[in-house]
Design an enzyme around this catalytic site. Structure first.
Site, PDB file in Angstrom:
ATOM      1  N   CYS A  50       2.703   6.790  -0.480  1.00  0.00           N
ATOM      2  CA  CYS A  50       3.590   7.208   0.608  1.00  0.00           C
ATOM      3  C   CYS A  50       4.799   6.289   0.743  1.00  0.00           C
ATOM      4  CB  CYS A  50       2.844   7.216   1.940  1.00  0.00           C
ATOM      5  SG  CYS A  50       1.366   8.247   1.980  1.00  0.00           S
ATOM      6  N   ASP A  82      -3.071   5.001   5.601  1.00  0.00           N
ATOM      7  CA  ASP A  82      -4.249   5.685   6.152  1.00  0.00           C
ATOM      8  C   ASP A  82      -5.184   6.146   5.047  1.00  0.00           C
ATOM      9  OD1 ASP A  82      -2.651   5.353   8.375  1.00  0.00           O
ATOM     10  OD2 ASP A  82      -3.181   7.281   9.245  1.00  0.00           O
ATOM     11  N   ASP A 124       2.010   7.821   7.941  1.00  0.00           N
ATOM     12  CA  ASP A 124       1.807   8.429   9.251  1.00  0.00           C
ATOM     13  C   ASP A 124       2.397   7.646  10.422  1.00  0.00           C
ATOM     14  OD1 ASP A 124       0.276   9.895   7.533  1.00  0.00           O
ATOM     15  OD2 ASP A 124      -1.541   9.855   8.729  1.00  0.00           O
ATOM     16  N   LYS A 125       2.084   6.333  10.529  1.00  0.00           N
ATOM     17  CA  LYS A 125       2.480   5.568  11.714  1.00  0.00           C
ATOM     18  C   LYS A 125       3.886   5.028  11.587  1.00  0.00           C
ATOM     19  CE  LYS A 125      -1.674   6.524  12.687  1.00  0.00           C
ATOM     20  NZ  LYS A 125      -2.018   7.049  11.351  1.00  0.00           N
ATOM     21  N   GLU A 446      -9.494   6.949  12.259  1.00  0.00           N
ATOM     22  CA  GLU A 446      -9.679   8.369  11.944  1.00  0.00           C
ATOM     23  C   GLU A 446     -11.066   8.613  11.360  1.00  0.00           C
ATOM     24  OE1 GLU A 446      -5.042   9.526  10.922  1.00  0.00           O
ATOM     25  OE2 GLU A 446      -6.480   9.285   9.294  1.00  0.00           O
ATOM     26  N   SER A 472      -7.818  12.579  11.022  1.00  0.00           N
ATOM     27  CA  SER A 472      -6.700  12.696  10.107  1.00  0.00           C
ATOM     28  C   SER A 472      -6.087  14.084  10.228  1.00  0.00           C
ATOM     29  CB  SER A 472      -7.195  12.483   8.672  1.00  0.00           C
ATOM     30  OG  SER A 472      -6.263  12.960   7.736  1.00  0.00           O
TER      31      SER A 472
END
Length: 574
Positions: A50, A82, A124-125, A446, A472
């Site tokens: 990512c 993640d 994600d964050k 998650e 998730s």
């Protein structure tokens, strides 16, 4: 009009010669000291698909900034993967990292008085963290999404990151060989980019483009595409225009923009993590957003996109058909969005979409409103004696709307994973995972590993799962998370015992354990808070400061915030 309103404190004040000397020593000229400074933040790091390419994209942003006569100054902050940490104690740091990212960007840009800000982010964050910082600082800013990964393939099977988790469950049940298990792992992630379905990264990217804080196509242009490179180079022009207009994040992040983002999250079948993150971003922008607001949107908005994890397609498939702008144009034509809201292009959402074609009947990624996947939203807020302050359910309709069964209780994610391996979980069970909330985790990890393993074991449509943790964006099945109050705070989830009958009704939005109030009170008097799971460091700081999930797990919640009235709608800024 001066465009260097912040940086001039350092560059134009004769009483600060040391600051100017250090800037010149870093490679700037005296002419540069008269230009606006743009902070370019990257969450790039090498150990994650990512984020592995983000520093290179940030270099492209810096080049585009330079071409506009601005000074681009690169800096980095962290990113937590993640996908790598899921199912391990490392996952406790994931949601915590959102606060670290927001705090560090705010600190860097605030301390160094950057006039504008560009955040190049992937996982994600990273995205909500950068948005929270932008809203706090409230100076011209935009976000560049690193883009989605290509889909993988093995023996004709389309793969993505969730395929690996589900393959683990299949392996446990002897349904696939070790060779095929390893083959899936080797081929699931073929290059850079965020996880390819409508998981949390792509959900938040689409929501943020809808909010107006990234440029059109940013959320759906693949990581390795020429379009993504061109977007990065064009960022300088957009930032220059934002400085000229003095258009700031809080001008864009009005209440109606958040309504738009909730609608798009629903239509795309997006991640329940959007609830946490949009509430947190709204708080940073001074907008009050609640679970009731999400429910109101869910009541009137259908799920239309056939995207993974519950559907068929990946984000790259949507990109090939016009991307998120085509979805927005379709929804705008249906009257589901406010079009007269400002964006970082300097134009309104509707103006950005003027030359974009809507999605038509020639494709099936997005269904027509007359033939929805689900007539109302998949993100449902549940309340009852198990969740007095709310819980968040992801109900696509494929699981049904009701589930009832005996509880099987686990006090950790490790416990439930061991239970799956040992075959303790049977069809009809309501699986309870507790003490994994914002404080109990700490960090609200998650529960993707157990949900994927249950699906791989053939139990995905035969059990329900309830937790004070979260899920998730890759999770599917009958799952309810964000239970408030959490077990660590003595919430009712802490009082459930094996065999208690639990009834979930997503049609009535209720979550109940069929135990008398008297028995629950008796159990409450006997309950003791567990020993804090950490004794030092960032996780302890988080445990002591984090709000509950219904308030977005933020760490700067004012004491009187809970009783504040909702934010009224603001006039459009056009």
């Amino acid at each position: 009009m001066a465009l260097n309103n912040y940086s001039r404190l350092y560059t134009q004040d004769d009483s600060l010669p040391a600051a100017q000397a250090m800037l010149i020593g870093s490679g700037l000229s005296e002419e540069d000291l008269r230009k606006p400074f743009v902070g370019i933040c990257s969450t790039g790091f090498e150990g994650n698909t990512c984020n592995m390419h983000l520093d290179q994209l940030a270099d492209q942003v810096k080049q585009g900034v330079r071409e506009q006569g601005l000074v681009g100054l690169r800096f980095n902050t962290i990113g937590i993967s993640d996908g790598i940490t899921n199912g391990t104690p490392g996952m406790r740091y994931s949601l915590v990292s959102r606060e670290i990212i927001a705090d560090s960007i705010e600190a860097m840009a605030g301390a160094h008085n950057y006039d504008a800000l560009a955040c190049v982010v992937g996982c994600d964050k990273n995205m909500p963290g950068s948005m929270m910082a932008m809203a706090r600082l409230n100076r011209p800013a935009l976000m560049v999404y690193g883009g989605t990964i290509r889909g993988g393939s093995y023996k004709g099977q389309q793969l993505n990151i969730v395929s690996c988790f589900e393959a683990y469950g299949q392996k446990l049940q002897g349904q696939i060989s070790e060779e095929d298990y390893r083959g899936i792992i080797r081929n699931a992630c073929p290059g850079p980019g965020a996880c390819g379905g409508m998981y949390t990264a792509n959900t938040m990217a689409a929501a943020i483009e809808t909010l107006g804080l990234s440029v059109p196509f940013s959320s759906s242009a693949p990581a390795e595409s020429a379009e993504k490179q061109a977007e990065c180079r064009s960022t300088g022009g957009y930032l220059h225009r934002l400085l000229e207009l003095d258009l700031k994040p809080r001008d864009i992040l009005v209440r109606e923009a958040f309504e738009n983002a909730m609608v798009v999250t629903t239509v795309l079948g997006g991640s329940t993590n959007a609830v946490l993150h949009l509430i947190a971003i709204a708080h940073a922008a001074g907008v009050r957003l609640t679970l009731q607001d999400f429910q109101a949107v869910s009541n009137r908005t259908p799920v239309l996109a056939d995207l993974k994890p519950s559907g068929k397609y990946l984000m790259e498939d949507l990109s090939a058909r016009g991307g998120v702008p085509a979805v927005l144009k379709t929804l705008l034509a249906e009257g589901l969005l406010y079009g007269d809201l400002p964006t970082v292009t300097g134009q309104t959402l509707a103006e950005n979409l003027a030359d974009v074609a809507p999605l038509g009947p020639e494709q099936d990624v997005l269904r027509p409103r007359s033939r929805p996947i689900k007539a109302d939203g998949h993100i449902q807020m549940l309340y009852g004696n198990l969740a007095p302050r709310g819980a968040v359910a992801k109900i696509t309709g494929k699981e049904g709307l009701q589930f009832a069964g005996p509880a099987i209780v686990f006090n950790s994610e490790e416990g439930v994973n061991e239970g799956i391996t040992a075959g303790r979980i049977r069809a009809g069970h309501v699986v309870v995972i507790r003490y994994v909330g914002p404080k109990g985790g700490p960090g609200m990890p998650e529960m993707l590993k157990p949900t994927a393993a249950l699906i791989g074991a053939g139990l995905g449509d035969k059990v329900a799962l309830i937790t004070d943790g979260r899920f998730s964006g890759g999770t599917h099945g009958f799952v309810i998370g964000h239970v408030c109050p959490e077990a660590y705070d003595g919430g009712p989830l802490a009082l459930v015992q094996d065999g208690d009958e639990i009834v979930i009704d997503a049609a009535r939005n209720t979550l109940e354990v069929l135990v008398t109030d008297e028995l629950l009170d008796l159990r409450r008097r006997a309950w003791q808070r567990p020993v804090p799971p950490v004794t030092q460091g960032v996780l302890l700081k988080y445990l002591r400061t984090v709000s509950d999930a219904s308030h977005g797990c933020i760490t700067d919640l004012a004491e009187d915030y809970v009783s504040e009235p909702p934010t009224p709608a603001r006039a459009r800024l056009v």
